[in-house]
Design a protein around this motif. Structure first.
Motif, PDB file in Angstrom:
ATOM      1  N   GLY A 137       6.085 -18.915  48.354  1.00 19.41           N
ATOM      2  CA  GLY A 137       5.980 -20.363  48.419  1.00 19.41           C
ATOM      3  C   GLY A 137       4.806 -20.883  49.210  1.00 19.41           C
ATOM      4  N   LYS A 138       3.963 -20.007  49.743  1.00 18.05           N
ATOM      5  CA  LYS A 138       2.799 -20.445  50.516  1.00 18.05           C
ATOM      6  C   LYS A 138       1.585 -20.639  49.611  1.00 18.05           C
ATOM      7  CE  LYS A 138       4.172 -18.201  54.866  1.00 18.05           C
ATOM      8  NZ  LYS A 138       4.388 -19.496  55.570  1.00 18.05           N
ATOM      9  N   VAL A 139       0.687 -21.501  50.081  1.00 21.43           N
ATOM     10  CA  VAL A 139      -0.598 -21.742  49.411  1.00 21.43           C
ATOM     11  C   VAL A 139      -1.705 -21.523  50.432  1.00 21.43           C
ATOM     12  CG1 VAL A 139      -2.085 -23.450  48.305  1.00 21.43           C
ATOM     13  CG2 VAL A 139       0.355 -23.362  47.739  1.00 21.43           C
ATOM     14  N   GLU A 140      -2.711 -20.777  50.048  1.00 22.07           N
ATOM     15  CA  GLU A 140      -3.872 -20.555  50.902  1.00 22.07           C
ATOM     16  C   GLU A 140      -5.095 -21.185  50.251  1.00 22.07           C
ATOM     17  OE1 GLU A 140      -2.398 -16.295  52.878  1.00 22.07           O
ATOM     18  OE2 GLU A 140      -4.229 -16.366  51.653  1.00 22.07           O
ATOM     19  N   LEU A 141      -5.855 -21.934  51.048  1.00 15.85           N
ATOM     20  CA  LEU A 141      -7.087 -22.556  50.577  1.00 15.85           C
ATOM     21  C   LEU A 141      -8.268 -21.701  51.024  1.00 15.85           C
ATOM     22  CD1 LEU A 141      -6.379 -26.337  51.289  1.00 15.85           C
ATOM     23  CD2 LEU A 141      -5.726 -24.922  49.338  1.00 15.85           C
ATOM     24  N   ILE A 142      -9.116 -21.343  50.060  1.00 13.37           N
ATOM     25  CA  ILE A 142     -10.203 -20.399  50.288  1.00 13.37           C
ATOM     26  C   ILE A 142     -11.530 -21.103  50.051  1.00 13.37           C
ATOM     27  CG2 ILE A 142     -11.064 -18.093  49.772  1.00 13.37           C
ATOM     28  CD1 ILE A 142      -8.056 -18.260  50.584  1.00 13.37           C
ATOM     29  N   ARG A 143     -12.382 -21.123  51.079  1.00 10.80           N
ATOM     30  CA  ARG A 143     -13.740 -21.662  50.906  1.00 10.80           C
ATOM     31  C   ARG A 143     -14.622 -20.583  50.292  1.00 10.80           C
ATOM     32  NH1 ARG A 143     -14.732 -23.584  55.716  1.00 10.80           N
ATOM     33  NH2 ARG A 143     -14.553 -25.813  55.282  1.00 10.80           N
ATOM     34  N   LEU A 144     -15.355 -20.977  49.232  1.00 10.01           N
ATOM     35  CA  LEU A 144     -16.247 -20.058  48.524  1.00 10.01           C
ATOM     36  C   LEU A 144     -17.679 -20.505  48.775  1.00 10.01           C
ATOM     37  CD1 LEU A 144     -14.301 -20.105  45.122  1.00 10.01           C
ATOM     38  CD2 LEU A 144     -13.955 -18.531  47.038  1.00 10.01           C
ATOM     39  N   GLU A 145     -18.380 -19.814  49.673  1.00  7.46           N
ATOM     40  CA  GLU A 145     -19.717 -20.224  50.067  1.00  7.46           C
ATOM     41  C   GLU A 145     -20.733 -19.145  49.734  1.00  7.46           C
ATOM     42  OE1 GLU A 145     -19.640 -23.133  53.791  1.00  7.46           O
ATOM     43  OE2 GLU A 145     -18.746 -21.195  54.275  1.00  7.46           O
ATOM     44  N   PRO A 146     -21.927 -19.552  49.259  1.00  9.69           N
ATOM     45  CA  PRO A 146     -22.972 -18.554  49.000  1.00  9.69           C
ATOM     46  C   PRO A 146     -23.429 -17.908  50.298  1.00  9.69           C
ATOM     47  CG  PRO A 146     -23.845 -20.788  48.794  1.00  9.69           C
ATOM     48  CD  PRO A 146     -22.365 -20.920  48.944  1.00  9.69           C
ATOM     49  N   LEU A 147     -23.655 -16.610  50.268  1.00 11.48           N
ATOM     50  CA  LEU A 147     -24.155 -15.906  51.434  1.00 11.48           C
ATOM     51  C   LEU A 147     -25.614 -16.268  51.683  1.00 11.48           C
ATOM     52  CD1 LEU A 147     -22.492 -12.419  50.810  1.00 11.48           C
ATOM     53  CD2 LEU A 147     -21.651 -14.321  52.195  1.00 11.48           C
ATOM     54  N   GLU A 148     -26.089 -15.996  52.877  1.00 16.45           N
ATOM     55  CA  GLU A 148     -27.425 -16.444  53.268  1.00 16.45           C
ATOM     56  C   GLU A 148     -28.511 -15.849  52.381  1.00 16.45           C
ATOM     57  OE1 GLU A 148     -28.117 -15.787  57.375  1.00 16.45           O
ATOM     58  OE2 GLU A 148     -26.526 -17.130  58.047  1.00 16.45           O
ATOM     59  N   GLU A 149     -28.419 -14.565  52.066  1.00 16.87           N
ATOM     60  CA  GLU A 149     -29.430 -13.979  51.202  1.00 16.87           C
ATOM     61  C   GLU A 149     -29.257 -14.505  49.780  1.00 16.87           C
ATOM     62  OE1 GLU A 149     -26.039 -10.963  51.610  1.00 16.87           O
ATOM     63  OE2 GLU A 149     -27.174 -12.342  52.884  1.00 16.87           O
ATOM     64  N   ASP A 150     -30.389 -14.679  49.095  1.00 15.34           N
ATOM     65  CA  ASP A 150     -30.385 -15.328  47.782  1.00 15.34           C
ATOM     66  C   ASP A 150     -30.042 -14.320  46.691  1.00 15.34           C
ATOM     67  OD1 ASP A 150     -30.642 -17.369  45.986  1.00 15.34           O
ATOM     68  OD2 ASP A 150     -32.807 -17.144  45.757  1.00 15.34           O
ATOM     69  N   THR A 151     -28.830 -13.760  46.773  1.00 13.91           N
ATOM     70  CA  THR A 151     -28.425 -12.748  45.798  1.00 13.91           C
ATOM     71  C   THR A 151     -27.388 -13.275  44.815  1.00 13.91           C
ATOM     72  OG1 THR A 151     -26.667 -11.957  47.256  1.00 13.91           O
ATOM     73  CG2 THR A 151     -28.837 -10.917  47.478  1.00 13.91           C
ATOM     74  N   GLY A 152     -26.838 -14.437  45.107  1.00 19.89           N
ATOM     75  CA  GLY A 152     -25.790 -14.979  44.268  1.00 19.89           C
ATOM     76  C   GLY A 152     -24.398 -14.610  44.728  1.00 19.89           C
ATOM     77  N   ASN A 153     -24.267 -13.712  45.696  1.00 19.11           N
ATOM     78  CA  ASN A 153     -22.946 -13.311  46.178  1.00 19.11           C
ATOM     79  C   ASN A 153     -22.283 -14.440  46.958  1.00 19.11           C
ATOM     80  OD1 ASN A 153     -23.088 -10.744  45.073  1.00 19.11           O
ATOM     81  ND2 ASN A 153     -24.102  -9.895  46.878  1.00 19.11           N
ATOM     82  N   ILE A 154     -20.960 -14.473  46.882  1.00 21.06           N
ATOM     83  CA  ILE A 154     -20.166 -15.532  47.515  1.00 21.06           C
ATOM     84  C   ILE A 154     -19.264 -14.922  48.579  1.00 21.06           C
ATOM     85  CG2 ILE A 154     -18.197 -17.067  47.097  1.00 21.06           C
ATOM     86  CD1 ILE A 154     -19.459 -17.942  44.552  1.00 21.06           C
ATOM     87  N   GLY A 155     -19.229 -15.572  49.741  1.00 18.44           N
ATOM     88  CA  GLY A 155     -18.304 -15.186  50.791  1.00 18.44           C
ATOM     89  C   GLY A 155     -17.013 -15.981  50.674  1.00 18.44           C
ATOM     90  N   THR A 156     -15.882 -15.361  50.943  1.00 14.32           N
ATOM     91  CA  THR A 156     -14.576 -16.026  50.832  1.00 14.32           C
ATOM     92  C   THR A 156     -13.916 -16.092  52.203  1.00 14.32           C
ATOM     93  OG1 THR A 156     -13.517 -13.914  50.276  1.00 14.32           O
ATOM     94  CG2 THR A 156     -14.263 -15.284  48.458  1.00 14.32           C
ATOM     95  N   THR A 157     -13.474 -17.291  52.597  1.00 12.49           N
ATOM     96  CA  THR A 157     -12.853 -17.486  53.901  1.00 12.49           C
ATOM     97  C   THR A 157     -11.590 -18.327  53.746  1.00 12.49           C
ATOM     98  OG1 THR A 157     -15.055 -17.498  54.924  1.00 12.49           O
ATOM     99  CG2 THR A 157     -13.202 -18.281  56.261  1.00 12.49           C
ATOM    100  N   MET A 158     -10.476 -17.823  54.227  1.00 19.24           N
ATOM    101  CA  MET A 158      -9.235 -18.596  54.203  1.00 19.24           C
ATOM    102  C   MET A 158      -9.295 -19.613  55.338  1.00 19.24           C
ATOM    103  SD  MET A 158      -5.917 -19.425  55.026  1.00 19.24           S
ATOM    104  CE  MET A 158      -5.040 -18.257  56.059  1.00 19.24           C
TER     105      MET A 158
END
Length: 600
Positions: A137-158
């Motif tokens: 029954g829980k919901v977690e909100l995850i921020r999806l932010e691009p990492l500093e290097e210009d590779t297209g990878n995304i960091g995920t943070t609850m």
């Protein structure tokens, strides 16, 4: 249109439509992406393979779209995939999303002991955010932010956890609201209850606005949003929520007939209707009469019969109508089509990968007329549409005769717009898009005329922008910048730009603009042989960037997805002004489509 997929799509979240006219189909171990082409009247929609395939490490339980993404991301759209290992995986295209170049750029798996992840939804606000619902029954909100290097990878943070229910979360969805300071999140549980939550835009807190449903044990399985109206549907009933009402949102309930699972619903604002579809191909139609939503049985019969006829015309292999199952519904941008995915069980073999075939169908509403086309063209010129312009134009062009297209073009050209206005840019973009999409002698002439007019308009805007930056005193102009501005002055003062040049300010000195341009290959003087092509005495022919008007002297460029116009790729020696111009004008100046990298 037949689409071969890996096993059958999941009926609840496995088929989604993108605002860029892409179909996203989730299956047991893959996600398929298809972008349809315009089909002229009388032609058969071909069986075709999908344009992109995403291989998932685990079985796909659900998919959700992220579009359009903010500018800090190096791609415009991404896809969230809920895998059977209870993880959220983010996929994105590092090039043209209509090609097979999607790859995983990020992932998230809860470490808070929330149990199995059961539902996901993503939204693109100031940053991309994902909401994950769990069995407890829980919901977690995850921020999806691009990492500093210009590779297209995304960091995920609850960033925020919400105790949304005491039961398993089965359906979750971000709701677009007009409040810039808050987001809305819909959370549905297996006990039939649903909650509408207000989430602060900085993701710092969540407040329950209202509870929906709870009248019976059946869970909500589909939703849609349009014009401040949220519709929640489940077997036997529909809830209609006014999310723009002040204070607590107003809720109305309507009863549906007996059916199998509700898989999709859409809101048709232009006709004042709500359409609800179930797996057993029952279509419910609701209309608001005397401030109350109620079913329209006669319309339901007519719509269902019409959709069944569309299925009969669309199928190119043996099928059983009694076995046809509905997978999803979508309303086309101009409300011309009720598009839907449907298939029958004859074509499925769930024991062997790759045997299944699903079909995309387009049911044109009976009230669609030439007047509907004209009203839609005016709205598009005014910018009154959502999603990609190419999808909205595709909706008008598809399955039209050459005569209808000619009438459409003539009417579009006669729409009165102010010179230099955004409406003029939009009108020219639409003309160029049509000419690039549908080939023909008459459209070829149109393409030349509209393309030159669009380039004139862009050059004026480019000069105004560069002039304001050069004269602002806020930028330190390098020698490379001065060379670039002199080259642009030289180009537009050539005979090919006669008629535009007198209305443009000079950027740089008058002597700079008169200097011949040196060929990057051999150093010989260059001349402009067309508005976007330069040639030297040694026959070195070079194209010009359609956005910056710089000579494309280095290998590699970006290309418009529709009209194939070229744009200078990143890494120009004129970094300051080139980058400013590309950021100011990110779209194709001819047809307003996107640029993507090309090989070479």
């Amino acid at each position: 249109m037949d689409i071969k997929v890996n096993r059958r799509p999941f009926p609840l979240c496995g088929v989604q439509w993108s605002t860029a006219n892409r179909w996203i189909i989730g299956t047991s171990g893959r996600v398929f992406i298809l972008t349809p082409e315009c089909v002229m009247a009388g032609d058969m929609r071909e069986k075709r393979e999908v344009s992109a395939i995403i291989e998932a490490a685990n079985s796909v339980e659900a998919v959700c779209l992220l579009e359009p993404l903010p500018r800090q991301y190096i791609y415009d759209n991404a896809l969230g995939v809920l895998s059977s290992d209870s993880s959220l995986r983010i996929f994105a295209p590092l090039g043209n999303p209509d090609a097979e170049n999607w790859s995983q750029v990020g992932s998230y798996k809860s470490e808070a002991g929330a149990g199995q992840m059961c539902a996901i939804s993503c939204i693109s606000a100031s940053v991309a955010v994902a909401a994950c619902g769990f069995m407890n029954g829980k919901v977690e909100l995850i921020r999806l932010e691009p990492l500093e290097e210009d590779t297209g990878n995304i960091g995920t943070t609850m960033v925020l956890g919400v105790d949304a229910s005491q039961n398993t979360i089965c359906h979750i969805a971000w709701i677009n609201s007009r409040d810039p300071h808050n987001l809305l999140l819909l959370v549905c549980a297996v006990d039939g209850s649903a909650g509408l939550w207000r989430i602060a835009s900085d993701l710092s807190q969540a407040i329950l606005l209202t509870t929906i449903g709870g009248q019976d044990w059946r869970a909500y399985t589909a939703h849609c949003v349009s014009g401040g109206c949220l519709v929640l549907a489940k077997t036997g009933s529909v809830a209609i929520v006014d999310i723009l009402a002040e204070g607590v949102p107003k809720i109305q309930y309507a009863t549906l007939a007996v059916s199998q699972t509700v898989v999709s619903c859409v809101i048709d604002e232009s006709r004042g209707r709500i359409y609800v579809g179930t797996t057993d191909f029952i279509i419910f139609v609701l209309s608001k009469q005397h401030d109350k939503w109620s079913r329209m049985p006669e319309e339901e019969r007519e719509l269902r019969d019409g959709m069944r006829q569309t299925v009969v015309k669309s199928f190119t292999t043996k099928f059983k109508m009694s076995s046809v199952m509905l997978r999803s519904l979508a309303l086309s941008p101009n409300a011309r089509y009720l598009a839907f995915a449907a298939d029958d069980q004859v074509n499925w073999d769930t024991s062997i990968d790759g045997i299944g075939i699903t079909r995309m169908h387009f049911h044109q509403f009976d009230d669609w007329t030439s007047e509907s086309v004209e009203r839609s063209l005016i709205k598009l010129v005014d910018g009154d549409y959502q999603g990609e312009l190419r999808y909205a134009i595709w909706d008008l062009l598809d399955w039209c005769s050459a005569e209808d297209v000619t009438k459409m073009v003539e009417y579009l050209r006669q729409i009165n717009v102010a010179s230099g206005s955004d409406q003029e840019s939009q009108q020219l973009a639409m003309l160029n898009f049509i000419a690039s999409t549908l080939k023909g002698a008459q459209l070829g002439v149109l393409a030349t005329e509209a393309r030159n007019a669009a380039l004139d308009l862009h050059v004026k805007k480019l000069f105004a922008y560069l002039g304001s930056k050069a004269n602002s005193g806020k930028l330190v102009m390098s020698d490379a910048d001065r060379a670039y501005l002199a080259q642009v002055n030289w180009a537009v003062h050539q005979p090919a730009y006669a008629g535009v040049v007198d209305k443009l300010p000079n950027i740089g000195s008058s002597t700079e603009k008169l200097q011949p341009l040196d060929c990057p290959a051999c150093g010989k003087d260059m001349v402009l042989v067309s508005r976007q092509t330069a040639c030297c005495a040694n026959k070195h022919t070079l194209e010009m960037c359609s956005v910056t008007l710089e000579i494309l002297g280095s290998p590699g460029s970006d290309q418009c997805n529709t009209c194939k116009a070229k744009r200078m790729r990143g890494g120009s020696q004129h970094a300051s002004f080139i980058d400013l111009a590309k950021a100011q004008f990110p779209r194709c100046p001819f047809c307003n489509d996107r640029f993507f990298p090309t090989a070479g």
